[in-house]
Design a protein around this motif. Structure first.
Motif, mmCIF file in Angstrom:
data_model
loop_
_atom_site.group_PDB
_atom_site.id
_atom_site.type_symbol
_atom_site.label_atom_id
_atom_site.label_comp_id
_atom_site.label_asym_id
_atom_site.label_seq_id
_atom_site.Cartn_x
_atom_site.Cartn_y
_atom_site.Cartn_z
ATOM 1 N N VAL A 174 0.847 -1.190 0.000
ATOM 2 C CA VAL A 174 0.000 0.000 0.000
ATOM 3 C C VAL A 174 0.882 1.240 0.000
ATOM 4 C CG1 VAL A 174 -1.707 1.335 1.322
ATOM 5 C CG2 VAL A 174 -1.876 -1.170 1.241
ATOM 6 N N HIS A 175 0.474 2.242 -0.791
ATOM 7 C CA HIS A 175 1.215 3.503 -0.866
ATOM 8 C C HIS A 175 0.356 4.657 -0.360
ATOM 9 C CE1 HIS A 175 4.519 1.702 -3.117
ATOM 10 N NE2 HIS A 175 3.586 1.035 -3.792
ATOM 11 N N SER A 176 1.027 5.669 0.144
ATOM 12 C CA SER A 176 0.339 6.863 0.621
ATOM 13 C C SER A 176 1.138 8.089 0.175
ATOM 14 C CB SER A 176 0.215 6.832 2.151
ATOM 15 O OG SER A 176 1.454 7.167 2.763
ATOM 16 N N ARG A 177 0.831 9.223 0.770
ATOM 17 C CA ARG A 177 1.525 10.461 0.407
ATOM 18 C C ARG A 177 3.026 10.417 0.705
ATOM 19 N NH1 ARG A 177 2.173 12.863 5.362
ATOM 20 N NH2 ARG A 177 0.583 12.423 6.956
ATOM 21 N N HIS A 178 3.501 9.376 1.378
ATOM 22 C CA HIS A 178 4.933 9.217 1.615
ATOM 23 C C HIS A 178 5.642 8.598 0.412
ATOM 24 C CE1 HIS A 178 4.896 10.561 5.777
ATOM 25 N NE2 HIS A 178 3.811 9.839 5.973
ATOM 26 N N SER A 179 4.894 8.288 -0.652
ATOM 27 C CA SER A 179 5.472 7.845 -1.922
ATOM 28 C C SER A 179 5.282 8.938 -2.964
ATOM 29 C CB SER A 179 4.801 6.559 -2.417
ATOM 30 O OG SER A 179 5.213 5.440 -1.672
ATOM 31 N N PHE A 180 6.200 9.021 -3.909
ATOM 32 C CA PHE A 180 6.173 10.102 -4.896
ATOM 33 C C PHE A 180 4.942 10.056 -5.791
ATOM 34 C CE2 PHE A 180 7.725 6.674 -7.493
ATOM 35 C CZ PHE A 180 7.345 6.990 -8.785
ATOM 36 N N ASP A 181 4.349 8.866 -5.951
ATOM 37 C CA ASP A 181 3.267 8.710 -6.922
ATOM 38 C C ASP A 181 1.903 8.526 -6.262
ATOM 39 O OD1 ASP A 181 3.774 6.224 -5.867
ATOM 40 O OD2 ASP A 181 3.898 5.172 -7.791
ATOM 41 N N SER A 182 1.756 8.935 -5.005
ATOM 42 C CA SER A 182 0.481 8.812 -4.314
ATOM 43 C C SER A 182 0.210 10.071 -3.508
ATOM 44 C CB SER A 182 0.493 7.595 -3.376
ATOM 45 O OG SER A 182 -0.694 7.551 -2.592
ATOM 46 N N ARG A 183 -1.059 10.402 -3.388
ATOM 47 C CA ARG A 183 -1.489 11.515 -2.539
ATOM 48 C C ARG A 183 -2.435 11.024 -1.443
ATOM 49 N NH1 ARG A 183 2.141 12.901 -4.864
ATOM 50 N NH2 ARG A 183 2.476 14.719 -6.229
ATOM 51 N N ALA A 184 -2.498 9.724 -1.239
ATOM 52 C CA ALA A 184 -3.462 9.154 -0.315
ATOM 53 C C ALA A 184 -3.153 9.535 1.129
ATOM 54 C CB ALA A 184 -3.488 7.634 -0.449
ATOM 55 N N ASP A 185 -4.190 9.843 1.873
ATOM 56 C CA ASP A 185 -4.083 10.099 3.302
ATOM 57 C C ASP A 185 -3.908 8.753 4.003
ATOM 58 O OD1 ASP A 185 -4.371 10.735 5.964
ATOM 59 O OD2 ASP A 185 -6.416 11.516 5.789
ATOM 60 N N PRO A 186 -2.833 8.547 4.762
ATOM 61 C CA PRO A 186 -2.616 7.242 5.408
ATOM 62 C C PRO A 186 -3.777 6.812 6.300
ATOM 63 C CG PRO A 186 -0.598 8.533 5.482
ATOM 64 C CD PRO A 186 -1.668 9.440 4.961
ATOM 65 N N PHE A 226 2.006 -0.425 4.922
ATOM 66 C CA PHE A 226 2.423 0.563 3.935
ATOM 67 C C PHE A 226 3.796 0.164 3.405
ATOM 68 C CE2 PHE A 226 -0.676 2.673 6.582
ATOM 69 C CZ PHE A 226 -1.422 3.409 5.674
ATOM 70 N N THR A 227 3.981 0.329 2.111
ATOM 71 C CA THR A 227 5.254 -0.031 1.474
ATOM 72 C C THR A 227 5.658 1.123 0.562
ATOM 73 O OG1 THR A 227 3.950 -1.245 -0.179
ATOM 74 C CG2 THR A 227 4.953 -2.542 1.595
ATOM 75 N N GLU A 228 6.165 2.169 1.171
ATOM 76 C CA GLU A 228 6.482 3.373 0.406
ATOM 77 C C GLU A 228 7.704 3.143 -0.475
ATOM 78 O OE1 GLU A 228 4.043 5.136 0.554
ATOM 79 O OE2 GLU A 228 3.269 5.332 2.582
ATOM 80 N N PRO A 274 -4.608 5.173 -4.331
ATOM 81 C CA PRO A 274 -5.701 5.853 -3.621
ATOM 82 C C PRO A 274 -6.221 4.939 -2.516
ATOM 83 C CG PRO A 274 -6.539 4.932 -5.648
ATOM 84 C CD PRO A 274 -5.073 4.602 -5.616
ATOM 85 N N ALA A 275 -6.769 5.535 -1.466
ATOM 86 C CA ALA A 275 -7.215 4.754 -0.315
ATOM 87 C C ALA A 275 -8.289 3.731 -0.690
ATOM 88 C CB ALA A 275 -7.733 5.688 0.770
ATOM 89 N N GLU A 276 -9.156 4.079 -1.632
ATOM 90 C CA GLU A 276 -10.275 3.190 -1.952
ATOM 91 C C GLU A 276 -9.824 1.873 -2.591
ATOM 92 O OE1 GLU A 276 -10.245 6.471 -5.185
ATOM 93 O OE2 GLU A 276 -9.955 6.325 -3.002
ATOM 94 N N SER A 277 -8.558 1.782 -3.007
ATOM 95 C CA SER A 277 -8.068 0.544 -3.613
ATOM 96 C C SER A 277 -7.495 -0.440 -2.607
ATOM 97 C CB SER A 277 -6.992 0.871 -4.660
ATOM 98 O OG SER A 277 -7.542 1.595 -5.742
ATOM 99 N N VAL A 278 -7.373 -0.044 -1.347
ATOM 100 C CA VAL A 278 -6.837 -0.945 -0.327
ATOM 101 C C VAL A 278 -7.702 -2.198 -0.250
ATOM 102 C CG1 VAL A 278 -6.407 -1.254 2.141
ATOM 103 C CG2 VAL A 278 -5.774 0.896 1.025
ATOM 104 N N GLY A 279 -7.052 -3.361 -0.374
ATOM 105 C CA GLY A 279 -7.768 -4.630 -0.287
ATOM 106 C C GLY A 279 -8.611 -4.983 -1.489
#
Length: 290
Positions: A8-20, A37-39, A241-246
């Motif tokens: 899972v990626h979040s805003r701590h990755s260059f290609d995501s803006r997802a809120d953790p 999370f796997t940034e 994006p957060a909605e893709s988790v799982g």
């Protein structure tokens, strides 16, 4: 489902803006037992300047999430490392100096030196999809073989091999073709190298959201992994994006069951546990010291 999403990626990755926190809430809504999370850590000279990885800020986020949600779900701190053989010394030093629950090794490049990013359309000009697929899988085999040798000397440095046949995502997108099935011997070699390295292949479900009808790898490769002696695989949505988790996990679990794989490999503080797919959901816990 008692399952763990370990990609899972979040805003701590260059290609995501997802809120953790939104990612954790999505995992809870899907009934997951854990989210890791796997940034991205991208060390290639062309990508290093854009890498936003900040371990201090990332670790602070994980601590906050564990405080807020840790009594309901396991929250892991992982990292996704792009295979860059010329930078492997730096990568190993970096991993040794930081604490993670899981380390993913992924291949995003292909071709003879100098290798090129597989996701760039221009790199497919004048290259037929069969040749490009072979070149990518050969690069994955190089990575898995490297791990087998490295882990034999230094112990396990990488835990999971991400999206083994990701090349099909781009041959499908750019050329309308999936050619991975033409290379069973290459995928066999990759799987054997994974087993030798204690490098668990991931079943990555992002391809189901991106125009393909199968996971990465597909059902045939999952089945072959079981035939070769593989007992457990990791699950990852590769959510940005957060909605893709799982997302897509029921499809992935069905493939594992059909192949005779009854466990998922779950990592906490780099320790692997084989969790039964149909077993009791593990109790969430917070990992200390990150």
């Amino acid at each position: 489902m008692g399952l763990f999403d370990q990609h899972v990626h979040s805003r701590h990755s260059f290609d995501s803006r997802a809120d953790p926190s939104a990612c954790v809430e999505a995992a809870l809504a899907r009934g997951l037992a854990g989210i890791t999370f796997t940034e991205h850590l991208d060390t290639h000279p062309d990508e290093w300047r854009d890498c936003v990885y900040d371990d201090e800020a990332y670790s602070a986020t994980i601590r906050d999430l564990r405080t807020r949600f840790g009594d309901r779900i396991f929250i892991g701190k992982g990292i996704e490392v792009c295979y860059q053989p010329e930078r492997m010394g730096f990568i190993q030093d970096f991993l040794a100096a930081h604490r993670f629950d899981v380390v993913l090794l992924s291949v995003h490049y292909f071709g003879p030196p100098p290798a090129r990013p597989v996701h760039v359309r221009e790199h497919w000009q004048n290259l037929d999809p069969e040749t490009g697929t072979r070149l990518y899988l050969e690069h994955v085999l190089e990575a898995a073989t490297f791990c087998a040798k490295l882990h034999g000397r230094a112990g396990r440095v990488f835990d999971v091999l991400g999206h083994l046949d990701m090349v099909k995502r781009y041959t499908q997108r750019f050329l309308g073709l999936n050619m991975v099935s033409l290379f069973p011997d290459l995928t066999d070699e990759i799987l054997r190298a994974c087993l030798a390295a204690d490098l668990v292949p991931e079943v990555n479900t992002s391809s189901l959201r991106q125009g393909l009808e199968e996971t990465m790898p597909g059902d045939n490769v999952v089945r072959r992994y079981a035939e070769l002696g593989g007992r457990a695989m990791s699950l990852g949505s590769d959510a940005h994006p957060a909605e893709s988790v799982g997302a897509g996990f029921p499809r992935a679990v069905a493939a594992l069951r059909a192949a005779g794989i009854a466990h998922i490999a779950v990592y906490q503080e780099r320790r692997k546990t084989e969790v039964p797919i149909d077993g009791t959901q593990p109790s969430p816990r917070s990992v200390r010291g990150t």
